[in-house]
Design an enzyme around this catalytic site. Structure first.
Site, short mmCIF file in Angstrom:
data_model
loop_
_atom_site.label_atom_id
_atom_site.label_comp_id
_atom_site.label_asym_id
_atom_site.label_seq_id
_atom_site.Cartn_x
_atom_site.Cartn_y
_atom_site.Cartn_z
N THR A 101 29.49 42.70 47.57
CA THR A 101 30.39 41.65 48.03
C THR A 101 31.86 42.04 47.93
O THR A 101 32.71 41.40 48.54
CB THR A 101 30.18 40.36 47.21
OG1 THR A 101 30.48 40.62 45.83
CG2 THR A 101 28.74 39.88 47.34
N CYS A 105 34.03 39.29 38.85
CA CYS A 105 33.79 37.98 38.25
C CYS A 105 33.86 38.06 36.73
O CYS A 105 33.87 39.13 36.14
CB CYS A 105 32.40 37.46 38.62
SG CYS A 105 32.05 37.37 40.37
N CYS A 109 30.04 33.86 35.36
CA CYS A 109 30.14 33.30 36.72
C CYS A 109 28.83 32.60 37.10
O CYS A 109 27.73 33.16 36.94
CB CYS A 109 30.43 34.40 37.72
SG CYS A 109 30.64 33.78 39.42
N ARG A 112 24.91 33.45 41.89
CA ARG A 112 23.64 34.16 41.73
C ARG A 112 23.87 35.53 41.09
O ARG A 112 24.78 36.27 41.45
CB ARG A 112 22.99 34.33 43.11
CG ARG A 112 21.69 35.12 43.08
CD ARG A 112 21.14 35.27 44.50
NE ARG A 112 19.97 36.13 44.53
CZ ARG A 112 19.33 36.48 45.64
NH1 ARG A 112 19.77 36.04 46.81
NH2 ARG A 112 18.27 37.26 45.57
N ARG A 134 38.12 42.16 44.73
CA ARG A 134 38.91 40.93 44.79
C ARG A 134 38.38 39.92 43.78
O ARG A 134 37.18 39.91 43.46
CB ARG A 134 38.87 40.32 46.18
CG ARG A 134 39.27 41.26 47.29
CD ARG A 134 39.25 40.56 48.65
NE ARG A 134 37.97 39.92 48.92
CZ ARG A 134 36.93 40.52 49.47
NH1 ARG A 134 37.01 41.80 49.77
NH2 ARG A 134 35.81 39.85 49.70
N ASP A 512 48.41 33.53 -3.74
CA ASP A 512 48.63 32.23 -3.11
C ASP A 512 47.97 31.13 -3.95
O ASP A 512 46.79 31.21 -4.29
CB ASP A 512 48.04 32.24 -1.71
CG ASP A 512 48.27 30.94 -0.98
OD1 ASP A 512 49.35 30.77 -0.42
OD2 ASP A 512 47.36 30.09 -1.01
#
Length: 568
Positions: A101, A105, A109, A112, A134, A512
């Site tokens: 694709t 992602c 995500c 699928r 992208r 402390d």
């Protein structure tokens, strides 16, 4: 003359002692083991049984040498298990790119799950973009929490990543970034590319794209203003980058924006995400309890403060996300929009949003003494400071006084030497004084002892002339040594700067009083507890503070806690 510098303050005032040298400790190995443990759990859910060549790079060990570090590969199968299980705990740890694709992602995500042979893994969004992928429009990987390893590690690549997130490349370019780190451009480029697959410019470009997206989707600014505010040199570069990274034009992103974007004029509304679980109310309460009048404000729900940013002061208002999710709602009023990236980075550090609670809780809960505390408050965070220089001065002012006393002294100092806002925003009137202004300021009216005034002046001078460097790219051990060289600063003060100023996740606080109180209840002592919770001692400190001072925290403390074993 002896300086009154290193005795514990009141029981509810945190006190630190500097870390000892870590013998054979490599932070990235902890992450690798945590990653393996979590992914093994995911494997039981998805039953994946595939093998493939690794395509994601893992951190080098700081102990192997800065210039000779070689990245080790993570297992492709383990990463794929996280993707198949849609495990949100790994969002920001790595990014999944799908060859068929052309998009990348988050591991979680909801789309699928692709076939294992069709995916590649990258350690940064910039590396995925550099390989031509992208960003997914559905899961928005660019908005995932940052990788927690950059806050844990102290090597040059981690320091570079912290500086890039703070906008150093935008302000001074790669030459300035290299100079801040003490390396040549060539050395720095080789180190960063060797580990992440892309150089500092590509990493800064990815951040620039995310800043542009935020401005596009949360404001009605003209696109030209968005482009230059995000750091792009031209409108064409802006358009090309947005199309390349998001597969959409700026106009399409604006038309498809989610949620509200109106807001009061002059304010930006953002959602700052964290890894679950995240108790935003508790973090904000802790910050609110230490709020300094004029600089900070707390109304019981929203914590507001002035940020001193590179191009002018800003005001931020932080409140829990309305949907109750692992996020904080932020409203920002900036002097200049180009400071948005730095503002977001500093707010994330302030709120400890990039921490990995699963890795922290896994270690701390293994100790029977801390297990009930971790179970009662999973994902507890360490509230930090947006400015380590400021924290260092406030740590000095807080020596041997209560929280209320420290707030009063700091408010006087802010009024005497701070930078007034052009126009007050509610009760916020000043930015914290920069070291240059503080070094020559008349602090006679603040109410400090003579010794304390000299310590503040010496610290401010050292910060102003660079003898002490506490910025996002600071070398933590060197910063500690430089702080200890200032008359009036002892080990606990230097370590408090490490814990809340430099956001070091592995700081213990021997001496402390609040910790002593908690350790006594557990049947233990400083010496016994000082090393048992590495590499997450800072988080152990917060759990023990909650046991001693529950009023600073929101979640109930267990009524009975088992005693610590006497041997580590």
């Amino acid at each position: 003359m002896l300086h009154d510098d290193d005795r514990p303050p009141a029981v509810h005032q945190p006190v630190q002692q500097a870390d000892q040298e870590l013998s054979g400790y490599a932070p990235e190995r902890t992450f690798e083991f945590a990653l393996a443990r979590l992914l093994d759990g995911v494997a039981a859910l998805v039953g994946a049984d595939r093998t493939a060549a690794s395509e994601i790079r893992q951190s080098p060990s700081p102990g192997t040498g800065m210039l000779g570090a070689v990245s080790e590969p993570l297992d492709h199968e383990r990463c794929y298990r996280a993707v198949a299980g849609r495990d949100a705990r790994f969002d920001g740890w790595f990014f999944t790119a799908v060859r068929t694709t052309g998009i990348y992602c988050r591991p979680s995500c909801p789309a699928r799950t692709p076939l294992a042979r069709n995916v590649a893994f990258f350690s940064t969004a910039a590396a995925a973009q550099g390989a031509g992928y992208r960003a997914c429009r559905r899961c928005r990987p660019d908005a995932a929490p940052g990788s927690p390893q950059w806050d844990v590690r102290a090597d040059v690549v981690a320091r570079a990543m912290r500086l890039i997130a703070d906008g150093e490349v935008e302000r001074s370019g790669v030459p300035g970034l290299a100079a801040r780190l003490g390396y040549s451009e060539r050395q720095l480029h080789r180190l960063v590319v060797g580990e992440l697959g892309v150089g500092p410019l590509a990493l800064a470009r990815a951040q620039r794209a995310q800043t542009a997206r935020v401005l596009i989707e949360t404001t009605d600014l003209p696109m030209a203003d968005v482009a230059f505010a995000a750091g792009f040199a031209s409108i064409r570069q802006f358009n090309d980058t947005v199309r390349e990274v998001f597969a959409a034009t700026p106009g399409e992103l604006r038309r498809g924006r989610r949620g509200t974007h109106g807001g009061p004029p002059g304010w930006l509304s953002l959602r700052l995400t964290a890894r679950a679980p995240y108790a935003a109310e508790e973090v904000l309460l802790f910050l609110g309890a230490h709020a300094v009048p004029g600089l900070e404000e707390w109304d019981g729900t929203t914590f507001s403060r002035v940020l001193d940013l590179p191009h002018g002061p800003a005001v931020v208002r932080l409140s829990p996300a309305p949907d109750g999710g692992a996020a904080v709602s932020a409203r920002l009023r900036l002097t200049e929009l180009r400071d948005l990236g730095a503002a977001v980075s500093r707010c994330r550090r302030l709120l400890d949003l990039d921490a990995d609670p699963a890795a922290v809780d896994d270690v701390l809960a293994a100790d029977p003494a801390l297990a009930p505390l971790v179970a009662a408050a999973p994902g507890r965070r360490v509230p930090a400071s947006p400015d380590a220089d400021e924290l260092a001065v406030r740590a000095v002012l807080g020596q041997q006084v209560s929280v209320a006393g420290a707030r009063t002294l700091t408010a006087r100092l802010v009024t005497a030497a701070g930078t007034p806002l052009a126009e007050p925003v509610g009760n916020l009137t000043h930015a914290f004084p920069r070291p240059e202004a503080l070094a020559g300021a008349d602090l006679g009216a603040v109410g400090l002892t003579g010794a304390r005034r000299r310590t503040v002046a010496a610290l401010a001078t050292a910060l102003a002339d660079g003898a002490i460097a506490l910025g996002p790219g600071a070398e933590r051990d060197e910063a500690e040594r430089a702080l200890l060289a200032v008359p009036g600063i002892g080990p606990w003060t230097a370590a408090l700067v490490g814990l809340r100023g430099l956001a070091d996740p592995d700081v213990w606080l021997p001496g402390d009083l609040a910790l002593r109180k908690s350790l006594a209840a557990l049947g233990s002592s400083d010496a016994d507890a000082a090393t048992r919770w590495r590499p997450w001692r800072s988080y152990a400190v917060l759990h023990l503070w909650a046991l001693a001072v529950p009023s600073l925290f929101t979640r109930p403390i267990p009524t009975t806690t088992p005693a610590l074993p006497r041997s580590a």
